[in-house]
Design a protein around this motif. Structure first.
Motif, short mmCIF file in Angstrom:
data_model
loop_
_atom_site.label_atom_id
_atom_site.label_comp_id
_atom_site.label_asym_id
_atom_site.label_seq_id
_atom_site.Cartn_x
_atom_site.Cartn_y
_atom_site.Cartn_z
N ARG A 35 9.47 8.24 5.72
CA ARG A 35 8.36 7.18 6.20
C ARG A 35 8.16 6.23 4.86
N LEU A 36 7.89 6.94 3.91
CA LEU A 36 7.54 5.79 2.77
C LEU A 36 8.73 5.25 2.17
N TYR A 37 10.04 5.85 1.97
CA TYR A 37 11.01 5.24 1.24
C TYR A 37 11.68 4.15 2.32
N ASP A 38 11.56 4.39 3.52
CA ASP A 38 12.23 3.59 4.59
C ASP A 38 11.42 2.18 4.46
N LYS A 39 10.24 2.38 4.40
CA LYS A 39 9.31 1.03 3.99
C LYS A 39 9.73 0.36 2.74
N VAL A 40 9.90 1.05 1.87
CA VAL A 40 10.21 0.50 0.57
C VAL A 40 11.46 -0.22 0.37
N ALA A 41 12.60 0.42 1.21
CA ALA A 41 14.03 0.25 1.27
C ALA A 41 13.86 -1.05 1.89
N ARG A 42 13.12 -1.38 3.08
CA ARG A 42 13.12 -2.55 3.53
C ARG A 42 12.55 -3.65 2.79
N ILE A 43 11.50 -3.26 2.17
CA ILE A 43 11.02 -4.43 1.30
C ILE A 43 11.84 -4.97 0.15
N CYS A 44 12.65 -3.84 -0.41
CA CYS A 44 13.53 -4.36 -1.45
C CYS A 44 14.88 -5.03 -0.93
N LEU A 45 15.36 -4.48 0.38
CA LEU A 45 16.33 -5.50 0.97
C LEU A 45 15.79 -6.91 1.15
N ASP A 46 14.56 -7.13 1.76
CA ASP A 46 13.97 -8.28 2.04
C ASP A 46 14.01 -9.20 0.63
N GLN A 47 13.78 -8.55 -0.65
CA GLN A 47 13.78 -9.39 -1.70
C GLN A 47 15.19 -9.36 -2.18
N GLU A 48 16.18 -9.27 -1.45
CA GLU A 48 17.59 -9.44 -1.86
C GLU A 48 18.17 -8.46 -2.83
N ALA A 49 17.62 -7.17 -2.64
CA ALA A 49 18.26 -6.15 -3.17
C ALA A 49 19.76 -5.99 -2.89
N LEU A 50 20.71 -5.58 -3.78
CA LEU A 50 22.18 -5.46 -3.18
C LEU A 50 22.22 -4.24 -2.47
N ASP A 51 21.61 -3.39 -2.54
CA ASP A 51 21.93 -1.89 -1.87
C ASP A 51 20.79 -1.10 -2.02
N VAL A 52 20.61 0.26 -1.40
CA VAL A 52 19.52 1.21 -1.67
C VAL A 52 20.34 2.49 -1.78
N LEU A 53 20.41 3.04 -2.73
CA LEU A 53 21.39 4.27 -2.98
C LEU A 53 20.15 5.44 -2.97
N LYS A 99 0.70 -1.24 -0.08
CA LYS A 99 -0.04 0.04 0.08
C LYS A 99 0.81 1.17 -0.11
N ILE A 100 1.92 1.17 -0.66
CA ILE A 100 2.62 2.37 -0.87
C ILE A 100 2.75 2.63 -2.40
N ILE A 101 2.29 4.05 -2.70
CA ILE A 101 2.33 4.25 -4.17
C ILE A 101 3.61 5.42 -4.43
N PRO A 102 4.66 4.91 -4.93
CA PRO A 102 5.68 5.73 -5.31
C PRO A 102 5.09 6.68 -6.34
N THR A 103 6.01 7.92 -6.52
CA THR A 103 5.63 8.67 -7.78
C THR A 103 6.26 7.97 -9.12
N ALA A 104 7.12 7.41 -9.12
CA ALA A 104 7.67 6.55 -10.24
C ALA A 104 8.20 5.26 -9.67
N ILE A 105 8.21 4.39 -10.43
CA ILE A 105 9.01 3.09 -10.55
C ILE A 105 9.36 2.66 -12.02
N GLU A 106 10.80 2.99 -11.96
CA GLU A 106 11.33 2.65 -13.38
C GLU A 106 11.98 1.43 -13.24
#
Lengths: 465, 465
Positions: free
Chosen positions: A296-314, A248-255
């Motif tokens: 608040r939004l991007y913290d949540k997204v960063a955590r989701i991505c790292l859970d999905q085995e993202a290598l980093d969050v820049l 339930k997070i809607i970023p402005t853009a996801i490319e």
């Protein structure tokens, strides 16, 4: 279809309407640019090119063309990719790009009234100077606003803000018979008869010529932050997108971006991309009115991505860092184009949880059909831009392969609940694929609608349906 | 228009399609409710009423009606206010309200797929249980979703979230000849031919019958707060609205309320409204994901209102207090209706900085025409609901006055850049006013579009154009 050919009498009429120096006749006088659009696969000179500066001229020309059975093609900056603004039956081309004034900013109603030839980048700049925001953000910033309206352009921010249609409050349109129609207005709601305005949006200049637009604006978000997130591979990157949405997070853009495309873009721009560690990336943007709100939004997204085995969050929280990423992103199309001899594009849109599947399918197709396909896309809204590259193929091989690849891609998109075009339109080049995708009932109905507007079939004939 | 009358053969066909007990013939068998809508000014029984539960039945009935020249009127809950769902030429009425299943919630794509007869309140409840949000919020919560789609209903939250059109991603539609059309889908963007979907939205059941809809959802905002702001008079209240917008704040809702209407609503509900201190109020709602985020917004708005000489700012931050206000707001229409013998409605929309002027005009008209007009409206989006009350007038006086008042109101709306209907539609009752407001070119074009869909003019004839 047979149309009357342009003769001296027609030229005299056009000169009387537009002025002597605004009428260009024949291939000697008409700049080559007007014989094709950005992709260049469709080539045809108009018989005569005219430049207009006001609605009444467009109306007079259409009335004349209607009475004399002459095809008319409206033209903006020619940045399209499907041949929609190419005069495939010759006739008159109306260059609308000099009708390019910003007419009124109405801060009480948050609307901007513009002529059709104003460029997208001019609109963004103008409204941002007033602390306002025109959200649609297609990659091609030098397109005209009428071009954007005619393709219902989407762009990067569609995930959060929607597409051009959502920002068109009112239109002035010249019909094929020359009548001038006012549609909508500065009003927020409208339920007063059929929404002809919404039919014009996305109609690629086949139902009427847009001569004025009233656009909806929003307050400019005070803060924007981008995240560049490297993943081990594209599949893992893209499969993270529905998980973000489900949270339930809607970023402005996801490319999504792949390394191959980054490399051609670096070569093209002569500038390094901020990261090379991975094969695939998600590029996300968040906007809002305070840093905390965005954090608040991007913290949540960063955590989701790292859970999905993202290598980093820049995190790019300075304008400079964001510019370096988005500049590269903005150059992808040109860079890919420069990396081959010729290319054509597949602009499908699929439900956003089907992107990974579609991208994998495209990859398989490269191997099976022995042709290079490069792409990038709006992972957040399911709209992919896949470029099929000609490289060293001869004309016959190229045409054959291209058709084969297109058929496979559009067929698969349909199976996944997708459509032929997310934002670039159908024009001339994608007509058959639309018919195959939509079926006969839809095609016949579109043809009936076209006849209702243009019984003589003189306005941008041979496009869409 | 002459149509074939329903005979035994037709009834046998309808019974074979819908079942013996789902076909009601003649005024004895058909409930009186189906002879009019909520406002009741337009009365006519269909010859036969049928109940359907699936698309294929609708398709078979339309095919039959098409081949036999029988008019068909689709019908939801009959909560309309302009006679759009009244069978003015008799024929078949299809009661769609039993096609009322929620088919699929897709959390990956944030879409909800529903049948046409699902009620708005059922949708809100269902998605909110999943922490999701369907933003359109018209006053009439017991309308069907297809009714909302067919009028492009707006409601209170249009200021921030837009109208029904903005939340319709896909439609299944049965055409007048019985063909079934799939439009759009779960996709976020679409530029694949004419947007027939957007033409169906707001077409009041005259172009096709909606048999399925895919709706866009948003994450549910975590927090909502309402402000009730008393002003010395209505003019001062409404004139504050463009100042709020100009300050670049977009509340979720901005309603205006006058004391007269509060009083009838209290009487109707038997419940006190939270404040009586003033002649006029603005009622604002803010939503967001944190209290601080919302507080920042409403602090700024409260200050603007006090600067504009608001008498107070009453904050409703508990569910209970908010319910008491919004419940009263939700009862205005019914309450006004109960306060007179008969009424009719003017649902104009004007640019939001013209509302004050329009409301003043309505006030003058009361005096000049010696008739009571009561109203309320969406101050944030320029959509006003003005009710002209019959009180003790006899039929001839009533008709004459009503027409006089309507003409004045719609004429003035047009002068202010407004339109005949913001969200209730044109239907049968407002047809002439739409023609006068839009002019001949627009009317002829709408008629051509209607013919393109419905060459026999059998689907909901006599409406809109």
């Amino acid at each position: 279809m047979t149309y009357k050919k342009i003769d001296e009498r027609d030229l005299a009429f056009l000169r009387s309407v537009c002025g002597e120096d605004k009428v260009f006749f024949g291939e000697e006088e008409i700049n080559d640019d007007f014989s094709h659009d950005e992709l260049g696969g469709v080539h045809q000179y108009p018989e005569v090119l005219v430049e207009v500066i006001e609605t009444s001229q467009v109306s007079q020309i259409m009335k004349y063309a209607f009475n004399n059975n002459i095809p008319v093609t409206p033209r903006g900056q020619g940045t399209g990719l499907v041949g929609a603004s190419v005069a495939i039956y010759g006739g008159i081309m109306i260059n609308m790009s000099k009708m390019n004034r910003i007419l009124e900013l109405d801060e009480d109603n948050l609307t901007l009234t513009v002529e059709p030839g104003v460029l997208l980048m001019e609109i963004s700049k103008f409204v941002e100077e007033h602390d306002l925001f025109y959200p649609p953000d297609p990659g091609e910033k030098s397109a005209t606003i009428a071009g954007n309206i005619n393709t219902n352009a989407g762009g990067m921010r569609a995930v959060k803000y929607g597409v051009t249609r959502d920002y068109v409050r009112g239109l002035e349109v010249v019909l094929p018979n020359g009548d001038i129609l006012q549609l909508g207005g500065k009003i927020v709601k409208n339920s007063s008869g059929y929404s002809i305005k919404d039919l014009i949006v996305g109609s690629e200049g086949t139902l009427g010529i847009v001569t004025k637009a009233i656009l909806k604006l929003l307050p400019l978000p005070k803060k924007t932050i981008s995240l560049l997130i490297p993943f081990p591979n594209l599949e893992m990157a893209i499969e993270t997108v529905p998980i973000i949405i489900k949270a339930k997070i809607i970023p402005t853009a996801i490319e999504y971006i792949v390394k191959d495309v980054i490399l051609v873009s670096e070569e093209f721009l002569g500038k390094k991309f901020p990261d090379h560690s991975a094969d695939a990336y998600l590029l996300l943007t968040f906007d809002g009115n305070s840093t905390e709100e965005i954090e608040r939004l991007y913290d949540k997204v960063a955590r989701i991505c790292l859970d999905q085995e993202a290598l980093d969050v820049l995190i790019s929280n300075t304008q400079e860092r964001q510019d370096s990423i988005w500049k590269a992103r903005g150059a992808f199309l040109e860079a890919i184009k420069a990396s081959t001899t010729e290319m054509d594009e597949c602009d499908v849109v699929v439900p956003r949880n089907k992107i990974a599947e579609f991208v994998k399918f495209g990859d398989r197709l490269q191997t099976e059909c022995h042709i290079r396909i490069r792409g990038f896309g709006h992972a957040g809204d399911g709209n992919l831009h896949m470029y099929i590259l000609r490289d060293e193929l001869n004309q016959a091989e190229w045409e054959e392969k291209l058709e084969e690849v297109f058929r496979h891609l559009y067929q698969r998109a349909k199976e996944l609940g997708g459509k032929v075009s997310g934002e670039h339109g159908i024009g001339f080049a994608k007509k058959l694929y639309l018919q195959e995708s939509d079926g006969e009932v839809n095609t016949l109905l579109m043809q009936s609608i076209k006849r209702a507007f243009d019984p003589m079939n003189i306005l941008n004939p041979g496009k869409i349906c």
